[in-house]
Write a protein that holds these residues in place. Sequence first.
Motif, mmCIF file in Angstrom:
data_model
loop_
_atom_site.group_PDB
_atom_site.id
_atom_site.type_symbol
_atom_site.label_atom_id
_atom_site.label_comp_id
_atom_site.label_asym_id
_atom_site.label_seq_id
_atom_site.Cartn_x
_atom_site.Cartn_y
_atom_site.Cartn_z
ATOM 1 N N SER A 145 -81.757 -2.389 -39.770
ATOM 2 C CA SER A 145 -80.780 -3.469 -39.885
ATOM 3 C C SER A 145 -80.733 -3.927 -41.332
ATOM 4 C CB SER A 145 -81.168 -4.631 -38.965
ATOM 5 O OG SER A 145 -82.442 -5.130 -39.307
ATOM 6 N N PRO A 146 -79.754 -4.756 -41.700
ATOM 7 C CA PRO A 146 -79.718 -5.276 -43.075
ATOM 8 C C PRO A 146 -80.995 -6.040 -43.406
ATOM 9 C CG PRO A 146 -77.642 -5.691 -41.950
ATOM 10 C CD PRO A 146 -78.590 -5.176 -40.912
ATOM 11 N N ALA A 147 -81.300 -6.128 -44.676
ATOM 12 C CA ALA A 147 -82.516 -6.820 -45.110
ATOM 13 C C ALA A 147 -82.505 -8.268 -44.657
ATOM 14 C CB ALA A 147 -82.639 -6.734 -46.630
ATOM 15 N N PHE A 148 -83.642 -8.728 -44.131
ATOM 16 C CA PHE A 148 -83.840 -10.094 -43.678
ATOM 17 C C PHE A 148 -82.832 -10.469 -42.585
ATOM 18 C CE2 PHE A 148 -85.699 -10.059 -47.945
ATOM 19 C CZ PHE A 148 -86.948 -10.591 -47.675
ATOM 20 N N ASP A 149 -82.587 -9.556 -41.655
ATOM 21 C CA ASP A 149 -81.735 -9.861 -40.508
ATOM 22 C C ASP A 149 -82.553 -10.496 -39.391
ATOM 23 O OD1 ASP A 149 -79.041 -9.607 -39.284
ATOM 24 O OD2 ASP A 149 -80.119 -8.376 -37.826
ATOM 25 N N HIS A 150 -83.770 -10.000 -39.169
ATOM 26 C CA HIS A 150 -84.718 -10.605 -38.238
ATOM 27 C C HIS A 150 -85.930 -11.042 -39.058
ATOM 28 C CE1 HIS A 150 -82.173 -8.375 -35.461
ATOM 29 N NE2 HIS A 150 -82.651 -9.134 -34.488
ATOM 30 N N VAL A 151 -86.188 -12.339 -39.073
ATOM 31 C CA VAL A 151 -87.149 -12.917 -40.001
ATOM 32 C C VAL A 151 -88.225 -13.671 -39.226
ATOM 33 C CG1 VAL A 151 -87.441 -14.606 -41.866
ATOM 34 C CG2 VAL A 151 -85.469 -13.078 -41.866
ATOM 35 N N MET A 152 -89.451 -13.616 -39.734
ATOM 36 C CA MET A 152 -90.552 -14.417 -39.216
ATOM 37 C C MET A 152 -91.073 -15.300 -40.340
ATOM 38 S SD MET A 152 -93.866 -13.144 -37.012
ATOM 39 C CE MET A 152 -92.806 -12.647 -35.649
ATOM 40 N N ILE A 153 -91.367 -16.570 -40.010
ATOM 41 C CA ILE A 153 -91.731 -17.578 -41.005
ATOM 42 C C ILE A 153 -93.123 -18.110 -40.714
ATOM 43 C CG2 ILE A 153 -91.161 -19.848 -41.963
ATOM 44 C CD1 ILE A 153 -88.307 -19.381 -41.436
ATOM 45 N N ASP A 154 -93.849 -18.396 -41.775
ATOM 46 C CA ASP A 154 -95.106 -19.133 -41.662
ATOM 47 C C ASP A 154 -95.303 -19.939 -42.937
ATOM 48 O OD1 ASP A 154 -97.392 -20.127 -40.609
ATOM 49 O OD2 ASP A 154 -98.355 -18.204 -40.218
ATOM 50 N N VAL A 155 -96.246 -20.857 -42.887
ATOM 51 C CA VAL A 155 -96.511 -21.760 -43.999
ATOM 52 C C VAL A 155 -97.988 -21.671 -44.345
ATOM 53 C CG1 VAL A 155 -96.297 -24.124 -44.838
ATOM 54 C CG2 VAL A 155 -94.713 -23.266 -43.114
ATOM 55 N N PHE A 156 -98.303 -21.728 -45.626
ATOM 56 C CA PHE A 156 -99.695 -21.699 -46.051
ATOM 57 C C PHE A 156 -99.893 -22.701 -47.182
ATOM 58 C CE2 PHE A 156 -97.391 -18.536 -48.472
ATOM 59 C CZ PHE A 156 -97.844 -18.695 -49.773
ATOM 60 N N GLY A 157 -101.122 -23.086 -47.391
ATOM 61 C CA GLY A 157 -101.458 -24.080 -48.388
ATOM 62 C C GLY A 157 -102.399 -25.122 -47.784
ATOM 63 N N PRO A 158 -102.524 -26.311 -48.418
ATOM 64 C CA PRO A 158 -101.825 -26.750 -49.622
ATOM 65 C C PRO A 158 -102.541 -26.341 -50.905
ATOM 66 C CG PRO A 158 -103.094 -28.553 -48.729
ATOM 67 C CD PRO A 158 -103.311 -27.391 -47.808
ATOM 68 N N TYR A 159 -101.782 -26.401 -52.034
ATOM 69 C CA TYR A 159 -102.316 -26.173 -53.368
ATOM 70 C C TYR A 159 -102.094 -27.441 -54.203
ATOM 71 C CZ TYR A 159 -102.323 -21.260 -52.013
ATOM 72 O OH TYR A 159 -102.558 -20.073 -51.362
ATOM 73 N N SER A 160 -102.969 -27.661 -55.137
ATOM 74 C CA SER A 160 -102.887 -28.852 -55.978
ATOM 75 C C SER A 160 -102.023 -28.559 -57.200
ATOM 76 C CB SER A 160 -104.292 -29.291 -56.410
ATOM 77 O OG SER A 160 -104.223 -30.434 -57.247
ATOM 78 N N VAL A 161 -101.045 -29.436 -57.462
ATOM 79 C CA VAL A 161 -100.175 -29.313 -58.637
ATOM 80 C C VAL A 161 -100.166 -30.648 -59.359
ATOM 81 C CG1 VAL A 161 -98.700 -27.522 -57.648
ATOM 82 C CG2 VAL A 161 -98.133 -29.913 -57.266
ATOM 83 N N CYS A 162 -99.945 -30.605 -60.666
ATOM 84 C CA CYS A 162 -99.909 -31.828 -61.467
ATOM 85 C C CYS A 162 -98.481 -32.352 -61.546
ATOM 86 C CB CYS A 162 -100.465 -31.574 -62.868
ATOM 87 S SG CYS A 162 -99.567 -30.318 -63.815
ATOM 88 N N GLY A 163 -98.355 -33.623 -61.860
ATOM 89 C CA GLY A 163 -97.049 -34.251 -61.934
ATOM 90 C C GLY A 163 -96.247 -33.768 -63.121
ATOM 91 N N GLU A 164 -94.933 -33.883 -63.025
ATOM 92 C CA GLU A 164 -94.056 -33.459 -64.109
ATOM 93 C C GLU A 164 -94.056 -34.462 -65.262
ATOM 94 O OE1 GLU A 164 -91.689 -30.463 -64.301
ATOM 95 O OE2 GLU A 164 -93.585 -30.083 -63.317
ATOM 96 N N VAL A 165 -94.152 -35.742 -64.964
ATOM 97 C CA VAL A 165 -94.132 -36.779 -65.998
ATOM 98 C C VAL A 165 -95.555 -37.216 -66.334
ATOM 99 C CG1 VAL A 165 -93.293 -39.065 -66.619
ATOM 100 C CG2 VAL A 165 -91.853 -37.539 -65.249
ATOM 101 N N GLN A 166 -96.286 -37.648 -65.331
ATOM 102 C CA GLN A 166 -97.672 -38.051 -65.509
ATOM 103 C C GLN A 166 -98.574 -36.873 -65.158
ATOM 104 O OE1 GLN A 166 -98.246 -41.536 -63.103
ATOM 105 N NE2 GLN A 166 -96.912 -42.812 -64.361
ATOM 106 N N LYS A 167 -99.067 -36.223 -66.191
ATOM 107 C CA LYS A 167 -99.828 -34.996 -65.993
ATOM 108 C C LYS A 167 -101.162 -35.226 -65.292
ATOM 109 C CE LYS A 167 -96.689 -32.585 -68.082
ATOM 110 N NZ LYS A 167 -95.848 -31.632 -67.327
ATOM 111 N N ARG A 168 -101.649 -36.453 -65.338
ATOM 112 C CA ARG A 168 -102.946 -36.717 -64.723
ATOM 113 C C ARG A 168 -102.850 -36.905 -63.211
ATOM 114 N NH1 ARG A 168 -105.998 -40.891 -68.978
ATOM 115 N NH2 ARG A 168 -105.955 -39.462 -70.785
#
Length: 329
Positions: A25-48
């Motif tokens: 079938s065309p690419a991504f016609d039947h899709v399965m989804i899952d979620v993983f994480g979380p990961y820690s990221v710093c702020g865009e304005v306040q880096k701390r």
Amino acid sequence: MCKLREAKFLEQQMGQLPEARLKPSPAFDHVMIDVFGPYSVCGEVQKRTSGKAYGVIFTDLVMRAVHIEAVFRYDTESFLMALSRFVSVRGWPEIIYSDPGSQLIGAERELTEAWKRIDRQSLHKSGTENGLTWIFGSADSPWYQGAVESLVKSAKRAIHFAINNQRLSVQEFMTVCSEATNLLNERPIGTLPSTDSELNILTPNSLLLGRATAKNPGGWQPNGNNPGKRYHVVQIVTDEFWKKWTELYAPALVIRRKWNTANRNLRPGDVVIIADRNTLRGDYHLGIVQEVFPSQDGKVRRVNVMYKNFQIGEKVQKYKGHNEAVIVS
């Protein structure tokens, strides 16, 4: 006591692969989804300051291609925006399969609680408006999501080696997700052909990009600006991929390495021992099969089990009127 100590997990013959796994079938016609994480990221304005980021992985059930989107809030709106970015690049799929959220990869309590806040009605409504059917799997049954669970492990491994324990910015985390996507799409699928084959390696990128890796080989584009000639080249690449997919990958899907023996189906009223890893040594939870759900081949692989949920250390001889707990197994 011998039956309790020597109890074995109930098994049933492995079911047939769904048509969505075997039908080109065309690419991504039947899709399965899952979620993983979380990961820690710093702020865009306040880096701390620190925030949390999650990865949403989409995988095609046929060609096994991967697409990873980054989200930075775990709510319905953020999830729908990630879905919108995905379909803007890959197009709307026909069917999406996903976990209901009570048992996600790694069993992170925070991720489990966050998934419960997702409004399923909004997901169904958004999908229906664009010709999409959303199917939620059974709770506490990660084996129903096996096609994506294995890729989640690979994605987390790739991201771990890329960032280790570093705290990235939002843009850096999005870049890492994109690089992990390409890395997974460059993995070989099926059996490698011989050295004299025209196609040296078969990867999901062979269909997405027309070549096995993201590296531009140069000189493969047709000369001139004739649209008909370019369309003909694209069709040749697509036909070549599905031909090799049928020869090299599809035969490996139908091999059954375990669960080859058919056993008696569970029936309502059967008494079973519940395998609970949190149970103390010597304690056995007995349950009664309340309802069975036969598959298309008539084999029962999913049931509702009812049992009494006693507290730890409580004397079961003194029954205090606990309500029944029902689980899907």
